[in-house]
Each structure stands twice: as structure tokens, then as C-alpha cells.
Enzyme design. Structure first.
Site, PDB file in Angstrom:
ATOM      1  N   ARG A  18      35.922  10.407  52.310  1.00  0.00           N
ATOM      2  CA  ARG A  18      35.336   9.459  53.354  1.00  0.00           C
ATOM      3  C   ARG A  18      35.312  10.369  54.695  1.00  0.00           C
ATOM      4  O   ARG A  18      35.905  11.136  55.241  1.00  0.00           O
ATOM      5  CB  ARG A  18      36.412   8.400  53.625  1.00  0.00           C
ATOM      6  CG  ARG A  18      35.926   7.211  54.498  1.00  0.00           C
ATOM      7  CD  ARG A  18      37.217   6.421  55.184  1.00  0.00           C
ATOM      8  NE  ARG A  18      37.891   5.684  54.191  1.00  0.00           N
ATOM      9  CZ  ARG A  18      37.710   4.544  53.788  1.00  0.00           C
ATOM     10  NH1 ARG A  18      36.696   3.771  54.597  1.00  0.00           N
ATOM     11  NH2 ARG A  18      38.377   3.710  52.851  1.00  0.00           N
ATOM     12  N   SER A  32      47.533  -4.777  62.046  1.00  0.00           N
ATOM     13  CA  SER A  32      48.346  -5.298  60.812  1.00  0.00           C
ATOM     14  C   SER A  32      49.500  -4.351  60.618  1.00  0.00           C
ATOM     15  O   SER A  32      50.714  -5.143  60.252  1.00  0.00           O
ATOM     16  CB  SER A  32      47.342  -5.434  59.372  1.00  0.00           C
ATOM     17  OG  SER A  32      48.130  -5.166  58.452  1.00  0.00           O
ATOM     18  N   GLY A  37      54.179  -3.314  59.600  1.00  0.00           N
ATOM     19  CA  GLY A  37      54.471  -2.097  59.023  1.00  0.00           C
ATOM     20  C   GLY A  37      53.271  -1.652  57.936  1.00  0.00           C
ATOM     21  O   GLY A  37      52.493  -2.305  57.436  1.00  0.00           O
ATOM     22  N   LEU A  39      52.318  -1.107  54.561  1.00  0.00           N
ATOM     23  CA  LEU A  39      52.936  -1.405  52.977  1.00  0.00           C
ATOM     24  C   LEU A  39      52.643  -0.828  51.928  1.00  0.00           C
ATOM     25  O   LEU A  39      53.346  -0.681  51.023  1.00  0.00           O
ATOM     26  CB  LEU A  39      52.142  -2.933  53.064  1.00  0.00           C
ATOM     27  CG  LEU A  39      52.369  -4.098  54.041  1.00  0.00           C
ATOM     28  CD1 LEU A  39      51.552  -5.330  53.491  1.00  0.00           C
ATOM     29  CD2 LEU A  39      53.762  -4.506  54.071  1.00  0.00           C
ATOM     30  N   GLY A  57      44.674   8.066  51.868  1.00  0.00           N
ATOM     31  CA  GLY A  57      45.386   7.229  52.878  1.00  0.00           C
ATOM     32  C   GLY A  57      45.234   7.458  54.376  1.00  0.00           C
ATOM     33  O   GLY A  57      46.151   7.397  55.129  1.00  0.00           O
ATOM     34  N   GLU A  58      44.059   8.440  54.324  1.00  0.00           N
ATOM     35  CA  GLU A  58      43.791   8.861  55.997  1.00  0.00           C
ATOM     36  C   GLU A  58      43.603   7.862  57.085  1.00  0.00           C
ATOM     37  O   GLU A  58      43.876   7.765  58.175  1.00  0.00           O
ATOM     38  CB  GLU A  58      42.451   9.775  55.999  1.00  0.00           C
ATOM     39  CG  GLU A  58      42.315  10.292  57.238  1.00  0.00           C
ATOM     40  CD  GLU A  58      41.368  11.553  57.238  1.00  0.00           C
ATOM     41  OE1 GLU A  58      41.048  12.139  56.341  1.00  0.00           O
ATOM     42  OE2 GLU A  58      40.840  11.689  58.446  1.00  0.00           O
ATOM     43  N   ARG A  59      43.034   6.591  56.318  1.00  0.00           N
ATOM     44  CA  ARG A  59      42.694   5.509  57.275  1.00  0.00           C
ATOM     45  C   ARG A  59      44.225   4.758  57.728  1.00  0.00           C
ATOM     46  O   ARG A  59      44.414   4.538  58.865  1.00  0.00           O
ATOM     47  CB  ARG A  59      41.914   4.384  56.410  1.00  0.00           C
ATOM     48  CG  ARG A  59      40.654   4.496  56.631  1.00  0.00           C
ATOM     49  CD  ARG A  59      40.059   3.139  56.149  1.00  0.00           C
ATOM     50  NE  ARG A  59      39.797   2.035  57.022  1.00  0.00           N
ATOM     51  CZ  ARG A  59      40.603   0.760  56.511  1.00  0.00           C
ATOM     52  NH1 ARG A  59      41.120   0.342  55.790  1.00  0.00           N
ATOM     53  NH2 ARG A  59      40.182  -0.062  57.678  1.00  0.00           N
ATOM     54  N   ARG A  60      45.102   4.705  56.944  1.00  0.00           N
ATOM     55  CA  ARG A  60      46.414   4.267  57.091  1.00  0.00           C
ATOM     56  C   ARG A  60      47.231   5.093  58.167  1.00  0.00           C
ATOM     57  O   ARG A  60      47.680   4.787  59.121  1.00  0.00           O
ATOM     58  CB  ARG A  60      47.329   4.064  55.892  1.00  0.00           C
ATOM     59  CG  ARG A  60      47.027   2.872  55.114  1.00  0.00           C
ATOM     60  CD  ARG A  60      47.645   3.042  53.663  1.00  0.00           C
ATOM     61  NE  ARG A  60      46.522   3.592  52.700  1.00  0.00           N
ATOM     62  CZ  ARG A  60      47.120   4.263  51.513  1.00  0.00           C
ATOM     63  NH1 ARG A  60      48.269   4.126  51.308  1.00  0.00           N
ATOM     64  NH2 ARG A  60      46.053   4.822  50.950  1.00  0.00           N
ATOM     65  N   ARG A  95      38.214   2.264  44.654  1.00  0.00           N
ATOM     66  CA  ARG A  95      38.505   1.334  45.666  1.00  0.00           C
ATOM     67  C   ARG A  95      36.910   1.135  45.949  1.00  0.00           C
ATOM     68  O   ARG A  95      36.714  -0.074  46.655  1.00  0.00           O
ATOM     69  CB  ARG A  95      39.017   1.781  46.732  1.00  0.00           C
ATOM     70  CG  ARG A  95      40.489   1.872  46.696  1.00  0.00           C
ATOM     71  CD  ARG A  95      40.969   2.414  48.088  1.00  0.00           C
ATOM     72  NE  ARG A  95      42.473   2.289  48.019  1.00  0.00           N
ATOM     73  CZ  ARG A  95      43.323   2.146  49.304  1.00  0.00           C
ATOM     74  NH1 ARG A  95      42.413   2.313  50.365  1.00  0.00           N
ATOM     75  NH2 ARG A  95      44.511   2.210  48.782  1.00  0.00           N
TER      76      ARG A  95
END
Ligand code: SF4
Length: 383
Positions: A18, A32, A37, A39, A57-60, A95
Site C-alpha cells: 500500500r 476509533s 484502542g 483491536l 498493519g501500517e495503517r493501524r 482485504r
């Protein structure tokens, strides 16, 4: 192994699939995270210097920084750099939130170290599908840039991009059409019609790229008609008869549909499309009528004479068997020069025809298909 890692010890992967992070969606995720937290833990792999590189998980990770966290839950996975790259790509494919350009670039990266067959197996896709994903990379960068909007919001997808490849000799038109696809939310089929129009009628390109789809389609249709490039059906007597019947039906429908009041309720765009269609139709009709008149004038038996329907007043050609409005039989013995009203008789074959039948004939009356009918009144000639 699940741990809480300090965000400062985590570094993003520079080759992660991405490439585009939309600020708006990151803000939403950060909000969120503030409320509930993180999730779902991110996945990282340990580096020799004690830091961790993100696999998934770079977005998180980015949203957690935005939310002001110092730690994030993470699963530590001991994998090689290559396996990490494949894992990251697989996760994003599952995804389906990569845009087509990111997906193609990621596949390109995998193909640097794996064969096409291996990549197809890893991603669970056919080799032909993998090749098709890659094809969009031949397009100019300005076209690819139009594909990287927020997922779900962008009407310009891989299918559209593949259609644009047919204009590879004309990159400027590719970019203009890509923008048009987004502005007018064109479907793939509509894009194909635009592309065919530009290829078949290059002199109309500028007009096609400037006007809305409906007007462009009208330009394509009328140009095709003018230049005789429309597909021609084999022409037989039956084709001519069915076409003539279809024209008759279309004219009846058109007569019913045309109501000048409609223009008070149409937008300027709709009026302009309607005007273009009506003008094209009128030109076609003029040509058709002139050819028909010239053909009929060659026959000594044909005279262009019109009579009024006795019931509704509609004007029809004298040889028309029925009124096109009220369906009354048009040819009446009472209008015929061969009818003797006093003796109620046809002078051609001396058949008795009672006055009611002579005035209001039915399909069963002799006059309906009579070849000797000759109007006795001063018939109105067509202008
Ligand atoms: S329409 Fe035919 S049947 Fe009737 S009067 Fe004329 S020629 Fe005779």
C-alpha cells in the site's frame, strides 16, 4: 508472540504494497483507536538492531501515532524479508483494499524474486489474471494517478484502464478520458464506446472529449450514419418490408411522444441532447422522403393525394387503407367516382353497395382493397 511494543521501536516497511494513505480515513481510524484502542494487533518481524519492521498493519501504526499512543499490540513473527513481503501482499489481497496500481506494483515486486507460476499459486489466481493486473502499468503515470483515490470511491478501475490501452498512441486523450470517467462516473461499456468513437472518428475527438456521454453517443451515431460505417444487414425484400413497418410504428410513437411542453421541464443538457437527436432525425428523414418521392414520381400510377378521415379528420395518403389515428377504413365507395349513389351501385362491375356501407365501410366492404377506387372530389395535393 503477542507483545505491546513502543511505537518508536517500529519502522514501516519501505516496500509495503500500500502506497497511498488517505488522511481522512486515517483520522477516522485514529478517532476509533482513541475511543476503543487497537483491536487487531499489527504483525512485525524483528531486526538485528532490536527494532521491528511492519509486515501488516501500517495503517493501524500510523493511526496510533496520530491518536497519540506510545505503544501498540503486535504479533512478532520470525520470518525472512521475502516471506514478510509475500505475507503483506497476501493480507492486502485478501482485504481487497489495494488500489489497482498498488496491486500491480506489488505483483511486479514479487515477480522480481519468484516466477509467474509461483506468484499465481501464492495469490491463488490464474496466471492470465496476474498478467492482466500488470497490463495497466503500461499506461502513462498521469492515468495511473487517477486510480489511487480512496477505495470504493473511485469509479475509475482496472477495467476502465485496460480499455484506455487501445489509445496507447494518444497519451493526452488517455489522461483526458480517465478524468472524464471519474467526473461522469462512466461504466466500462460507456468508456469502450468513447474509445471506439475516438478511434473511428479522430476528427471528432475534441468534440467527444468535451461533451457529456449522451451527446457524444449522438455524435458517434450520426457520424457513423453519415459515413456509412454502421454495420449493414444483408438487404432482402423482407428486410425492406420489416424496416418500412418499423419506420411506420416508430413514426406513430414519435407523433404521440412529441409535445412541445416537454422543453419547459428539461435541463439545458437534456434539451441540447434532444435538439441534436431531433436534428439528426430530421436530416435523415429529409433524405429518405426525397428519395421516396423521386422513386414514386417515376410511377405514372402514383399520385400524391391526401384525403381526410370522415370520422376523426386525420389526413392520410389516398391509398392508405386505414386511418392511423382512429383505424377507420379510409377508402369509401361514397368518395369514389365510380359509385352511383342514386342506384347504390358500383359502375365498374354493377355490384349493389348500400349507402350505409358506402359511407362507413368495414374491412369486409369491397372498397377496402378495391383497386379501381378513384376519388371523385378535388383531392388536396401534398405541398
Ligand atoms: S371503391 Fe371500388 S367498389 Fe367502390 S365504387 Fe369505387 S370502384 Fe366500385
Amino acid at each position: 508472540m503477542l507483545q505491546h511494543l513502543n511505537l518508536d521501536d517500529i519502522i514501516p516497511a519501505e516496500d509495503q504494497p500500500r502506497k497511498t494513505f488517505h488522511q481522512e480515513t486515517l483520522e477516522e481510524l485514529a478517532q476509533s483507536i482513541r475511543e476503543r484502542g487497537v483491536l487487531e494487533p499489527i504483525v512485525v518481524r524483528p531486526l538485528p538492531d532490536g527494532k521491528y519492521k511492519i509486515i501488516m498493519g501500517e495503517r493501524r501504526y500510523r493511526a496510533s501515532r496520530l491518536a497519540g499512543l506510545t505503544e501498540i499490540p503486535a504479533i512478532i513473527r520470525e520470518v525472512s524479508e521475502e516471506d514478510a513481503k509475500v505475507d503483506a501482499l497476501l493480507e492486502n489481497f485478501q482485504r481487497e483494499d489495494l488500489n489497482p496500481v498498488e496491486r500491480a506494483r506489488a505483483i511486479e515486486g514479487l515477480l522480481e524474486v519468484h516466477s509467474l507460476e509461483q506468484v499465481a499459486k501464492m495469490l491463488g489466481k490464474a496466471e492470465a489474471t496476474i498478467k492482466r493486473h500488470l497490463e495497466i502499468l503500461d499506461l502513462p503515470q498521469a492515468v495511473l494517478d487517477e486510480m489511487v483515490d480512496r477505495p470504493g470511491d473511485n469509479p475509475f478501475g482496472e477495467g476502465h484502464a485496460l480499455v484506455l490501452k487501445a489509445l496507447s498512441e494518444d497519451p493526452v486523450s488517455q489522461v483526458r478520458l480517465a478524468r472524464k470517467i471519474k467526473e461522469e462516473r462512466l461504466s466500462i461499456e460507456e468508456t469502450q464506446r468513447f474509445v471506439h468513437g475516438i478511434i473511428n472518428f479522430p476528427d471528432k475527438k475534441e468534440a467527444l472529449l468535451r461533451v457529456p456521454l449522451r451527446v457524444a453517443e449522438e455524435i458517434i451515431r450520426s457520424t457513423a450514419r453519415e459515413r456509412g460505417t454502421q454495420k449493414k444487414r444483408p438487404f432482402k425484400p423482407k428486410t425492406a418490408q420489416s424496416q418500412a413497418a418499423a419506420v411506420g410504428r416508430a413514426m406513430d410513437t414519435l407523433n404521440d411522444q412529441i409535445d412541445p411542453r416537454m422543453v419547459d421541464f428539461l435541463s439545458r443538457d437534456e434539451c441540447s441532447t434532444l435538439l441534436a437527436s431531433a436534428t439528426a432525425l430530421s436530416d435523415t428523414l429529409k433524405t429518405f422522403i426525397s428519395k421516396l418521392r423521386s422513386l414514386l414520381s417515376e410511377s405514372s400510377e402514383f399520385h400524391e393525394i391526401y384525403i381526410n378521415c370522415a370520422l376523426c379528420g386525420r389526413i392520410e395518403l389516398v391509398d392508405t387503407p386505414r386511418c392511423s389515428v382512429c383505424w377507420s377504413v379510409m377508402k369509401r365507395c361514397d368518395d369514389c367516382g365510380h359509385y352511383d349513389r342514386q342506384y347504390q351501385m358500383c359502375s365498374i362491375d354493377e355490384t349493389h353497395i348500400p349507402i350505409p356501407e358506402a359511407e362507413v365501410p368495414s374491412e369486409a366492404s369491397r372498397s377496402y382493397k378495391c383497386q379501381y377506387y378513384s376519388p371523385k372530389f378535388e383531392a388536396r395535393r401534398a405541398a
